[in-house]
Structure formats: C-alpha cells, structure tokens
Design a protein around this motif. Structure first.
Motif, PDB file in Angstrom:
ATOM      1  N   LEU A 403      40.579  37.730  51.619  1.00  0.00           N
ATOM      2  CA  LEU A 403      39.497  37.064  51.074  1.00  0.00           C
ATOM      3  C   LEU A 403      38.812  36.288  52.029  1.00  0.00           C
ATOM      4  CD1 LEU A 403      39.868  35.853  47.490  1.00  0.00           C
ATOM      5  CD2 LEU A 403      38.165  37.185  48.091  1.00  0.00           C
ATOM      6  N   SER A 468      34.184  38.507  44.125  1.00  0.00           N
ATOM      7  CA  SER A 468      35.788  38.841  44.365  1.00  0.00           C
ATOM      8  C   SER A 468      36.713  37.794  44.162  1.00  0.00           C
ATOM      9  CB  SER A 468      36.056  39.127  46.007  1.00  0.00           C
ATOM     10  OG  SER A 468      35.023  40.129  46.197  1.00  0.00           O
ATOM     11  N   VAL A 477      42.906  41.935  45.467  1.00  0.00           N
ATOM     12  CA  VAL A 477      41.512  41.222  45.319  1.00  0.00           C
ATOM     13  C   VAL A 477      40.716  42.296  44.358  1.00  0.00           C
ATOM     14  CG1 VAL A 477      39.417  40.490  46.339  1.00  0.00           C
ATOM     15  CG2 VAL A 477      41.673  39.957  47.262  1.00  0.00           C
ATOM     16  N   THR A 478      40.131  41.838  43.123  1.00  0.00           N
ATOM     17  CA  THR A 478      39.183  42.600  42.645  1.00  0.00           C
ATOM     18  C   THR A 478      37.662  42.156  42.658  1.00  0.00           C
ATOM     19  OG1 THR A 478      39.574  41.347  40.823  1.00  0.00           O
ATOM     20  CG2 THR A 478      40.863  43.207  40.941  1.00  0.00           C
ATOM     21  N   THR A 479      36.799  43.055  42.942  1.00  0.00           N
ATOM     22  CA  THR A 479      35.541  42.819  42.929  1.00  0.00           C
ATOM     23  C   THR A 479      34.460  43.338  42.062  1.00  0.00           C
ATOM     24  OG1 THR A 479      35.859  42.612  45.408  1.00  0.00           O
ATOM     25  CG2 THR A 479      33.293  42.870  44.892  1.00  0.00           C
TER      26      THR A 479
END
Length: 703
Positions: A403, A468, A477-479
């Motif tokens: 990130l 994110s 990580v999800t976006t």
C-alpha cells in the motif's frame, strides 16, 4: 535486532527446513460458522426475536491541507533489509514480490553481520553464510527488484582499504553505480556503553575512534569514486544510548561523531525499535517521530558542519515487538514509513525480508510467528509441532508496504493532516498531476470508524473515489470504488488508501516558491523567499495540524510576523497566487524556533548533567538580573512532550501538572545572585529539553 533467529531446525532459519504446513488460521471464524449453522437450524423450529440494531461506528474528523507542504518523496524512499544468511536473497520469487510492493532500496549484507562480513571471499567468521548470497547475486536481485543498493562497509572487523576495494569492484569493475554506503551497523553496541552485540576489533571502542575511522574510510572510498554518498551510524533520539556520555568521552555518541566526522559524511544512519508492552502501546510510538527527527536534525545542523541541511537522514531498520507478522506490524509500518518520510527521512527500511520463527502467539485473532521477516521463512520449531506458512508467504506488513508503494510515489509531496481521534492516523500526499492520496489507519482493534474528511486548498471531484483497503485477517489488498471524498468507513485494525482527483485542473498555476528563510527574535520572525515572476501575490501559512493559519500576504518577498511565543517551534510555507486567482503548490517547509528575550530580569540555564537513556539529572541555575531582590520565587516551564516528567527534585518544591512544572521557594534571591535547584527527569521518547522559563511570570533569558 538486526541479527537472525537462532536456528530451531538443523539448518539456518531462512532455509525453511522441516515440513511447511501452515497453521490453521482464524479458528474463531470456524467456530462462528458452526454456531451460525446451528442457529439457522434452530430458527427453522423456534421463533426468535430479531437482533438489536448494531451501534453506528464512531465518527472521526480528519483534515487534509495541501497548503501545508512537507517533504517530497525521493527515489529510494521505500526500503527493506536483505541478509547473507537468507538463502532466498536475490531469487526471482523474492525480487518479484519486492518489486510488486514498490521497494526502491535494498540494504546488504544484513545488520550486525555487516561488521563480520568480508566481501572478497564472501565469509562472515562466526556467522552463517547461505549459498548464493554473494554481492553479485545481491546486485542481480536488486536490479530485478528495480531497487538501489544500500551497502554496509565492515567497520567492526574490516579496513578502509577493504571498503575502498569494494567500491572499486562495485562501481568501476562492475559498473553497478552503488551510490549509498554506510560505515558499520549499530557500532555504539560494541561494549563502550556496557552492552556488546556488535563486533568491533578496535582497541578503542569510543565514538572518537569510530569518527576517526569513518574519516579514513570516507577518504579511501571517495578516492575511488567521488560520487558515492557516505553514511555514519548515529542513534535515534529517545533510543539507547542517546544522551549517554561514555567513559572518557566529552559528549554523547551523536555529538562526538558529528563534531569529528560531520564534514566527510553525506547522511546519518539510524535505527528505531520503539518497543511497547502491548500492540496498542506500540501503535502510539509514531507520535514520537516528529520530535525525534527534529532533535536529530538539530544535532546534525549544530555539530555536523555547514551548510545546515547538507547531511541527510536514513532509517535503515525498524520493526515492532508485538504483532510482527500480524496487523499491528502492518499498521505500524504504514504509519511509521509515512511519518518518517513526511519529516524528510530519505529512506525507511523494514527489518527484514526473512528472519525465522520465534514465539508463536495469537494477536487480534491471527497467528503471529514473532518473525521479524516481511515474508515467511517456512520453517518449524525444534519438534516440528509449529510451522510457518509456506516459504515466501507474505505476512501482514508486506501488504502494508505494498500500500505504501501505491501511496508514496517518487515526486509526491506530503501535506499537512490532522485528526480528532487518537486511534486514527492520517497521512496525505499531493501528486504532480494535482491528485491527492490519503492514507487512513484505524488502530482500534474492535471498533470501525466513520471518517469525515475536510480538505483545505483542494476541492475533490464528485466522482466515487478509488479505495484500497487492507484489514485484519485479509490475505491481500482489495481495491474498489467506495464511499465519497468526504466520507469513508474504516474497518477495525485497517489501512485505507483513498485516491482523489481534483474537481478542476488549472492549465498553468504559478511555479512553486523556493524554500523560505527566517530571522527571528523572541516574538517576531521575518520570513523571506526569492522573487518569482512579476504580478504574483504571496501567502504565508503556518502549519497547524490539518488546517493551516494564514499569517499574512504580500506582493513583496518578505513578511514579518509578530506576537509569536518565545521558544516555540513554527513551520511555515509560502504559496504564490497569480492575478487569475490560481494558487501554486506550497514551498518546501521552513521550521524555525523563536528565542527568548535578549535581556530580561532573569536568566535561566538548564543542563542535563547525567543521562542514562530513559532518565537524567537536570540542574537549573536562576539568576536575578534586576536591581531589587526577589522575595520568594516561582519558576515555571512546560515540557515539550507528554512523555517527560519530573520524578523528584531538590533545593526547592517541585510540582508537575500535566506538562507544566512549577518550582517554588520562599528564599530571597538577591540582586545579581544565582540560585540553583535540581531534579531527576524521566522520559519514554525523544528528550527535548524545555527552552522557555518564567520567574514569577516574567519570561527569562535562556542560556
């Protein structure tokens, strides 16, 4: 720190020997699923009351002020340590993971091993060297990562000639263009101050000897390649042995090294392991960054030679004590990398890529392997009952670093931020294209937050922003597009990156003003800057958390600000506005501290006469400069931080309320006379001494 775990299997910890069966994670969630199934079955036959409505998340205000410019992100900002005992050093799998995370600098040959490592024959007497970890392999991995090297020359058991030959091989023979070289690692840990973990074969282990040897190394190495940058090992303020004067020394390690060798070095290299007995305590330590970096910069500017600001600061090791592989480590990494870079530290490095299994525990519902590594070593304990996940499985801090790679990009400028919630940290950058990225960190293990974002000097577009997120227990990580520019919901123990486009982009805004300078008294500051094109108006802002204060505006190139507080630190920026109303980006920040009155009815001198790393003996001399005696007196001062206290005092009555200390006496202080009092002070962070004292309400001259 900076050493590998002792092997718990017949092979070194980074080999991943033994079965690589990951522990079953998140058993609480399995129990939750079983209970859910049982409740659904019961609901088919039994009427149940509807659940009570969940409480709304706590609401937090945050401010982002693009007028308050901080440091600019350089091209080596995001770093990591590699080590010669790590068999995965330079492998395509690891290089690919580091590249994906945005790593820009890789340090070699590995902490304390640097002071026993000999690069020519790739040996480290007394330590383990894994196969395929030589310098050329390291450089191949660094290039595959897209990172620059930070190389530690062997001070403890090496020579200046050996270091110079390494520079010749790296940059002349091989053309690696290795720019950054540090002389040794944690060399204050050589026994001079009582603790000895760092190898050092010098008969004299004092900072004087280290400084003299740094000069010899720098001269020999720069004779080969004058373009390289040389770093010297210093201590981070608030970390042992900061402030301690060793036997036979005239001053502390930092002062001795800077005074003697400051003229030949290009950067100061520090490490920071702030500790903490709980994850919650660990996550408060980022509050020490601004004061710590400011104190270190003061030391460098005072003792390191002119011009001030010539010597940079690198932070080449940091990590946590609790939750190293789980969410506390991830939150700490994101908060500390951002905080240090915003204060002008040019590179920050996590310790370490791989390190090995430690004491396994559960932190916030997740299995923590007590491993300093960013990636799993895949190894097991001695009886094979506990094993890490498969080799190179990313731990939570890796995802935080990823990130950071998306957040703090080369050329971005950190800007001012503020929050009204101690459990929410916020950092922001302004990009060259006008976008603003905001990093939000929720340190509350159990509670979500609804964040209300306020922007100053920036208007975001109305479109739903890209968000994110990395939350506790996530595998990555999800976006997705989520929330609005003004409102975001933060999951407990999470990191959220919000990227915003401006509502409008001006074709040609005024150029960024150059860094200003200031001349100060106790109550005034005259701030000056170079002239820009004709027709500009300049606005001078004082940083104040996330909402800057406009100090004044002028069409000239200087502004005098009055009614300032004596002995207070201020940070200001200058912005230019053209006749169309378009505003430039902020100038680089200027930080200055006002003085105390040149003449006063009293003079106060405070000295730290004996320091032991978390406490000190303070001596205060109070002189009555007036023509009349003072019959009974009260001296008052305020500690600069919340982590400083008076433990005890003598020769007067001592009382502390909050950060304010009052010292009272019924004695008469004759005209021209001096009274002395003393105290024991304690501190748990950078120990910035108070600069302003009042005697019976009058501001004294401090000397």
């Amino acid at each position: 720190m900076s050493i590998p775990r002792p092997p718990t299997t017949p092979t070194p910890p980074d080999q991943g020997a033994g079965p690589r069966y990951p522990l079953v994670k998140r058993p609480a969630r399995v129990i939750h699923r079983l209970l859910t199934g049982a409740l659904l079955l019961a609901a088919a036959t039994t009427a149940v009351a509807p659940p009570a409505a969940a409480a709304a998340p706590a609401e937090t205000r945050v401010d982002v002020d693009v007028r308050a410019g901080l440091a600019t992100v350089g091209d080596v900002a995001l770093g990591i340590n590699h080590a010669i005992w790590d068999s995965q050093l330079g492998t395509p799998a690891v290089s690919g993971l580091l590249q994906d995370a945005g790593v820009q600098m890789v340090r070699y040959p590995g902490g304390s091993y640097a002071d026993i490592y000999h690069w020519r024959d790739h040996t480290a007497p007394g330590g383990y060297v894994a196969p395929n970890t030589d310098f050329d392999t390291f450089m191949a991995g660094a290039r595959a990562t897209g990172a620059q090297p930070m190389i530690i020359a062997n001070y403890g058991t090496g020579t200046a000639q050996e270091a110079a030959d390494w520079v010749r091989y790296a940059n002349i023979t091989k053309g690696y263009d290795a720019k950054y070289w540090t002389i040794g690692n944690e060399n204050y840990g050589n026994g001079h101050y009582g603790s000895a973990w760092e190898a050092d074969e010098h008969a004299d282990k004092s900072p004087k000897e280290y400084a003299a040897t740094v000069i010899a190394y720098a001269q020999a190495m720069k004779a080969v390649d004058p373009s390289i940058k040389i770093g010297a090992v210093l201590t981070m303020p608030g970390n042992w042995p900061d402030g301690i004067v060793g036997p036979g020394d005239e001053s502390s390690w930092n002062q001795e090294v800077l005074t003697r060798a400051g003229s030949v070095i290009d950067f100061a290299d520090v490490h920071w392991y702030p500790g903490g007995n709980t994850p919650a305590e660990t996550l408060t330590k980022s509050a020490h960054i601004q004061e710590g970096v400011n104190l270190l910069r003061q030391q460098i500017d005072r003792y390191g030679g002119q011009p001030a600001g010539r010597i940079g600061i690198s932070m080449t090791e940091t990590n946590v004590e609790i939750g190293r592989n789980t969410q506390p480590g991830a939150l700490f990494l994101a908060d500390v990398y951002s905080g240090l870079l915003a204060q002008g530290v040019f590179t920050v490095h996590w310790w370490n890529v791989h390190n090995g299994l430690g004491d396994v525990s559960t932190v916030a519902g997740e299995t923590d392997y007590d491993d300093y590594g960013l990636l799993s070593s895949g190894n097991c304990n001695a009886d094979g009952s506990v094993c890490q996940p498969p080799l190179n499985t990313p731990f939570a801090p890796y995802h935080a670093l990823s990130l950071m790679g998306d957040f703090a990009r080369t050329g971005d400028r950190f800007v001012g931020t503020g929050t009204d919630d101690a459990l929410v940290s916020i950092h922001a950058v302004r990009r060259a294209n006008g976008d603003v990225a905001v990093l939000l960190i929720n340190k509350d293990e159990a509670g979500p937050r609804t964040v209300k974002l306020n922007y100053h000097g920036f208007t975001p577009a109305a479109a739903t922003p890209s968000v994110s997120t990395f939350a506790n227990g996530d595998d990555g990580v999800t976006t997705a597009a989520a929330g609005t520019a003004g409102t975001q919901t933060l999951a407990p123990y999470s990191i959220t990156l919000l990227t915003l486009h401006p509502a409008r982009t001006d074709a040609a805004v005024p150029a960024t003003p150059a860094k200003p300078s200031a001349t100060t008294t106790d109550r005034t500051a005259t701030i000056s800057w170079p002239a820009g094109p004709a027709g500009l108006k300049y606005e001078v802002y004082r940083q104040n958390g996330g909402v800057s204060e406009l100090l004044g505006e002028t069409t000239g190139t200087s502004l005098t600000v009055r009614n300032l507080e004596p002995g207070r630190r201020y940070t200001v920026n200058v912005l230019a506005r053209d006749t169309a109303g378009r505003l430039s980006p902020s100038s680089p920040p200027l930080t200055f501290t006002t003085g105390t009155p040149a003449t006063s009815a009293c003079t106060v001198k405070l000295r730290d006469t004996n320091d032991w790393g978390n406490g000190f003996v303070g001596s205060i001399d109070i002189t009555n400069n007036a023509a009349a005696p003072v019959n009974g007196w009260t001296l008052a001062f305020t500690w600069p931080t919340t982590w400083q206290t008076v433990s005890s005092g003598w020769s007067a009555t001592w009382e502390q309320t909050g950060r304010t200390v009052r010292v009272t006496s019924d004695a008469t202080l004759a005209a021209g006379a001096t009274a002395s009092a003393g105290f024991v002070g304690s501190y748990s962070g950078p120990n910035a001494l108070p600069q302003v004292f009042t005697l019976n309400g009058t501001v004294c001259t401090s000397v």
